[in-house]
Design an enzyme around this catalytic site. Structure first.
Site, PDB file in Angstrom:
ATOM      1  CB  SER A 225      16.431  17.805 -57.216  1.00 22.91           C
ATOM      2  OG  SER A 225      17.168  16.974 -56.351  1.00 22.91           O
ATOM      3  CB  SER A 263      17.442  13.080 -59.682  1.00 23.79           C
ATOM      4  OG  SER A 263      16.761  14.258 -60.025  1.00 23.79           O
ATOM      5  CD  GLU A 265      13.574  13.453 -59.871  1.00 27.80           C
ATOM      6  OE1 GLU A 265      14.295  14.119 -60.623  1.00 27.80           O
ATOM      7  OE2 GLU A 265      14.025  12.585 -59.095  1.00 27.80           O
TER       8      GLU A 265
END
Length: 334
Positions: A225, A263, A265
């Site tokens: 992240s 991840s 974002e």
């Protein structure tokens, strides 16, 4: 550290706190089992609940547990400081932020019946025993108390246990000056970096990560992240701010991240230019003309790229509770 990223001028601190009124504070938990903490962005020095800010958010990849985005999306406003921490601490930090806002309201002689704290997270479990949830009210209040215009970067606060491109990640910041006619405005970025593959790390167009990988033999999937907090004094609408923060993704891509499956974002933006009172009739808003958006887009991209890089260069090497080592980029570059 002046990295000469892009072509735009940066502010005097090259930090999100170049935006007047913005402060940042950390509290770090660093012992044998814990490499974690909390970082709080205070967007103003006055009462943000009674004088809300124009805000926007964008989720590029949604593998995350951020709290408070739904109301920002619906109302286009921010009414609390923004806290950053680790994944399993979101609930405790959210509770602490509610307590902080309620106490602030009591001191100012009004009552809060609803409040929307924004708490963002990355997962630091590779270095931190995340199950113990070591960040609570005391740590959040300490971070707020310690908030200032000058603040540390790297492996501090929420960034203590983070990994970026398989090296040490953490807290980074940068700013850019945006000119609109004869006026000058500031756009600042703060990032919490915990994403990317070493093999993909690209700096100034050069695949630096591939060279480093041969020396430390470390490469894992692009997951983890990256939280991006954009603050500005540009007079913009929530819609315009949403367009600007989406360009933060350009900064990540320029460093080699392809935004992997695992991840998260998340981009959150706020503007200090237009304040929104708790009640009233019609409001007069000032906003830039759409023809000036390109400079703001470039500023967001450049500031994000530099902030991520600074998060790595300012971080020291950290050994986690299982013996896992995340080494500092400055051991290898420049």
């Amino acid at each position: 550290m002046d990295l000469k990223i892009g072509r735009m001028e940066h502010g005097p601190r090259n930090a999100i706190t170049d935006v007047a009124g913005v402060r940042v504070g950390h509290c770090t938990v660093d012992d044998d089992r814990h490499k974690t903490g909390v970082t709080v962005v205070l967007p103003c020095e006055d009462d943000i609940f009674q004088n809300k800010m124009v805000a926007a958010y964008h989720v590029l990849n949604g593998f995350g547990k951020t709290a408070g985005l739904m109301q920002i999306g619906e109302l286009g406003t921010l009414e609390t400081p923004i806290a950053l921490t680790n994944t399993l601490n979101v609930g405790l930090v959210h509770d602490a932020m509610v307590e902080y806002m309620c106490r602030q309201a009591e001191q100012r002689n009004y009552r809060i019946a609803s409040v929307n704290p924004v708490v963002c997270e990355c997962n630091d479990a590779s270095l931190n025993d995340i199950r113990h949830r070591a960040v609570g009210q005391a740590e959040v209040f300490a971070a707020i108390e310690n908030a200032s215009e000058d603040f540390r970067l790297g492996d501090v606060g929420a960034g203590k246990g983070m990994t970026c491109h398989d090296l040490k990640g953490g807290i980074g910041t940068a700013s850019r000056i945006v000119e609109v006619g004869a006026e000058r405005f500031t756009l600042g970025m703060l990032v919490l970096t915990n994403h990317g593959c070493l093999r993909d790390l690209t700096i100034g167009g050069k695949n630096v990560g591939a060279e480093i990988e041969g020396r430390i033999r470390e490469d894992s999937p692009d997951q983890g992240s990256c939280i991006m907090i954009l603050g500005t004094d540009l007079p913009v609408t929530s819609r315009q701010l949403g367009r600007i923060i989406r360009r933060c993704s350009v900064g990540l891509a320029r460093l080699g991240s392809y935004i992997g499956h695992g991840s998260g974002e998340v981009m959150v933006g706020f503007s200090t230019a237009n304040r929104i009172p708790p009640e009233g009739g019609c409001l007069n808003f000032r906003c830039i003309h759409e023809s000036h958006m390109d400079d703001a887009f470039r500023a967001a991209a450049e500031a994000t790229e530099e902030a991520v890089l600074r998060s790595m260069l300012e971080a020291g090497t950290v050994t986690g509770y299982t013996g896992k080592v995340r080494r500092s980029l400055r051991e290898f570059w420049p």
